[in-house]
Design a protein around this motif. Structure first.
Motif, mmCIF file in Angstrom:
data_model
loop_
_atom_site.group_PDB
_atom_site.id
_atom_site.type_symbol
_atom_site.label_atom_id
_atom_site.label_comp_id
_atom_site.label_asym_id
_atom_site.label_seq_id
_atom_site.Cartn_x
_atom_site.Cartn_y
_atom_site.Cartn_z
ATOM 1 N N ARG A 546 0.565 -11.325 8.548
ATOM 2 C CA ARG A 546 -0.019 -10.395 7.563
ATOM 3 C C ARG A 546 1.000 -9.355 7.143
ATOM 4 N N LYS A 547 1.711 -8.780 8.117
ATOM 5 C CA LYS A 547 2.699 -7.757 7.787
ATOM 6 C C LYS A 547 3.826 -8.332 6.942
ATOM 7 N N THR A 549 3.604 -10.828 5.030
ATOM 8 C CA THR A 549 3.047 -11.102 3.711
ATOM 9 C C THR A 549 2.973 -9.829 2.887
ATOM 10 N N GLU A 550 2.577 -8.740 3.535
ATOM 11 C CA GLU A 550 2.502 -7.451 2.826
ATOM 12 C C GLU A 550 3.882 -7.024 2.336
ATOM 13 N N ARG A 551 4.900 -7.145 3.173
ATOM 14 C CA ARG A 551 6.236 -6.758 2.771
ATOM 15 C C ARG A 551 6.733 -7.628 1.608
ATOM 16 N N ASN A 553 4.839 -9.164 -0.547
ATOM 17 C CA ASN A 553 4.065 -8.805 -1.748
ATOM 18 C C ASN A 553 4.570 -7.500 -2.348
ATOM 19 N N LEU A 554 4.867 -6.504 -1.454
ATOM 20 C CA LEU A 554 5.366 -5.229 -1.942
ATOM 21 C C LEU A 554 6.706 -5.404 -2.643
#
Length: 584
Positions: A546-547, A549-551, A553-554
């Motif tokens: 998840r992390k 993926t967040e990075r 995406n950001l």
């Protein structure tokens, strides 16, 4: 008419002669016969005297008797002639008749030649059979009387030379029919036969009157008189052109088979156990067995314990069904070395369709097989370390997932990245770098089970696949051993080198839809291990994903905002007490 009795000197001859003797008048009437006449033909004198002489002659010879009687009556001299007389018991007796005229009678003397006629009849029969046999076998006879010096040819010899029947050549003409390469030979052997009585049997070539080339077999022997002197040479000439053509074709075929690069073996299909009856030179070269060592044996002596049983069954079935067979079989040379034999077997049938032999064509494809194996290995293995590459890793990964799902086991993927490998490679050179990679690969393999897989993923990255785990935690013991083993000192040319590794762990029970995702998960965990200080390991978790993926995406959103000019710059100036702008 009263019988005429011989008188004077004829009396004793008339009574004691072993030949038939009779007297007839000029009309052909029998006047008297001697005892031999009576005993040979079985007639009594009283039954014949006064009757025409033709009563004891076969009707077909009556014209001969009448013609001879007419010539005698005209006073002409006649030569002896043959007639067939009829005995009382029906026997036919051949007689050679001579006749001469007296003053009032004709004296007739007849000699029994039945035996000679039988011999002549048999001789004619034999000559007819010999002529038929000669024409069938193209054999003709010839002879030459040395006193005359002219060869006498039979009809068949004339035909063999394309000459008219009855042609009688000179000796020089007969010799001239032979080709220049054969002429000196026939002259030499014929001369030896004439002078020394040495028989000859030669196969030579002639050119016929029509220019056709023929091969002939010429046989000759000397004939001697009662004193041992050679008086004649006689012999036979046979046309063997067809046989010579067949022999040439067979010789050409044999030379072709002998010079073939493929091994050729022929076995006898009509003898027990199919013994070998022929092998060519290529068979000897391929197998190492000499011709003498192979003849008489069954071909299975080339097989060994590693020969595929299914291939053996296929061979036996094809031979039993008497059909063509093609197999690739593992055979063994005489020195024990194995080789791959690309083998074709074909049945050979006679005119009646019966299989008499089998022919096997061998092709040693060992080098080809080894090359194909090398190509296959290179396609699935890393060139430097020899470890499986990504292609083979994907196959093993799919198999591991299938095994875990089927038997409710676990599968672990370890993503191993060497720490600070690039500085070693850049400062010490690629030779040292390659040495480190080879040693790492070797150490990883030594710590794993035989069914585990270690693959080089690229650069200084390795993947370890651990299938068939009972529990997920079983992977920890392996990881700890790998970290310790990789971090042990490396010695290169007496110089100590050290390096560590970071390991990411991903596990699954085989239910994952895309097995390759396990490599991606282990890769994420490996980067987390590097951030945690290196020379350690980390598990993959959903939170980690998840992390990440967040990075991702950001980073994607920021890049997109820059490209679309979605950012605005807001600032406030800083004013110095003197009133000028000192900063922002």
């Amino acid at each position: 008419m009263p019988p005429v009795e011989p008188q004077g000197k004829l009396d004793q001859f008339f009574l004691l002669s072993q030949d038939l003797f009779c007297c007839i008048d000029f009309a052909g009437t029998l006047l008297s016969i001697n005892p031999t006449f009576e005993s040979l033909l079985g007639y009594q004198a009283e039954a014949l005297l006064g009757r025409p002489c033709g009563v004891v002659v076969e009707p077909r010879d009556h014209p001969v008797i009448e013609a001879a009687l007419a010539r005698v009556c005209r006073g002409e001299k006649i030569n002896a002639f043959d007639i067939c007389a009829l005995a009382v018991d029906g026997r036919r007796v051949w007689l050679e008749v001579s006749a001469s005229a007296g003053e009032q009678v004709i004296y007739v003397i007849a000699r029994d030649i039945s035996r000679r006629k039988a011999v002549e009849k048999q001789l004619r029969r034999n000559q007819r059979l010999f002529r038929i046999a000669g024409e069938t076998a193209h054999i003709g006879g010839w002879y030459m009387d040395l006193a005359v010096g002219l060869p006498i040819w039979s009809e068949e010899v004339c035909r063999l030379h394309d000459m008219p029947v009855g042609h009688q050549p000179t000796l020089e003409e007969a010799i001239a029919f032979y080709t220049p390469s054969s002429r000196s030979r026939i002259q030499a052997v014929f001369t030896n036969c004439c002078e020394k009585g040495i028989s000859f049997d030669e196969e030579l070539e002639i050119i016929t009157q029509q220019g056709r080339r023929r091969w002939v077999r010429v046989i000759g022997r000397a004939v001697r008189d009662e004193l041992g002197k050679i008086i004649q040479v006689q012999g036979s000439t046979q046309d063997i052109t067809e046989r010579k053509d067949t022999e040439r074709q067979l010789a050409l075929l044999e030379r072709s088979v002998e010079s073939s690069t493929n091994g050729v073996v022929i076995v006898d299909a009509q003898r027990p156990d199919l013994p070998i009856v022929y092998v060519n030179a290529a068979f000897e070269r391929i197998t190492g067995y000499s011709r003498e060592a192979a003849l008489g044996r069954n071909c299975r002596f080339l097989q060994g314990i590693d020969t595929d049983p299914a291939t053996q069954v296929q061979l036996r079935k094809g031979i039993k069904e008497q059909r063509e067979v093609h197999v690739v079989i593992r055979n063994y040379r005489r020195n024990g070395a194995p080789f791959w034999n690309d083998l074709y077997i074909s049945p050979v049938r006679d005119e009646a369709g019966v299989v008499t032999h089998f022919i096997g064509a061998q092709n040693d494809i060992t080098a080809q097989r080894e090359y194909q194996a090398q190509l296959s290995h290179n396609a699935n293995h890393d060139a430097l370390t020899g470890l499986p590459n990504r292609l083979l890793l994907d196959q093993r990964l799919a198999q591991g997932c299938l095994l875990a799902r089927r038997y409710q086991r676990y599968l672990a993927v370890l993503f191993i990245d060497l720490d600070d490998f690039k500085p070693i490679n850049d400062t010490l050179g690629h030779e040292v770098g390659d040495y480190i990679l080879l040693e790492v690969a070797k150490r990883l393999e030594e710590e794993l089970r035989p069914w585990d897989t270690v693959a080089r993923f690229g650069g200084d990255e390795f993947i370890v696949l651990l299938p068939d785990l009972a529990h997920e935690d079983d992977v920890l013991q392996v990881v700890e051993r790998l970290l310790a083993r990789v971090s042990a000192p490396y010695w290169y040319r007496s110089n100590e080198l050290r390096i560590t590794a970071s390991i990411g762990i991903a596990t699954n029970d085989g239910t994952i839809q895309t097995p390759r995702q396990l490599i991606q998960q282990a890769d994420l965990a490996m980067y987390k291990a590097k951030r945690r200080g290196r020379n350690t390991f980390q598990w993959y978790t959903d939170e980690l994903n998840r992390k990440v993926t967040e990075r991702v995406n950001l980073r994607h959103a920021l890049q997109q905002a820059i490209e679309q000019e979605q950012f605005e710059l807001h600032y406030q100036p800083q004013i110095h007490h003197s009133g000028r702008v000192a900063g922002v």
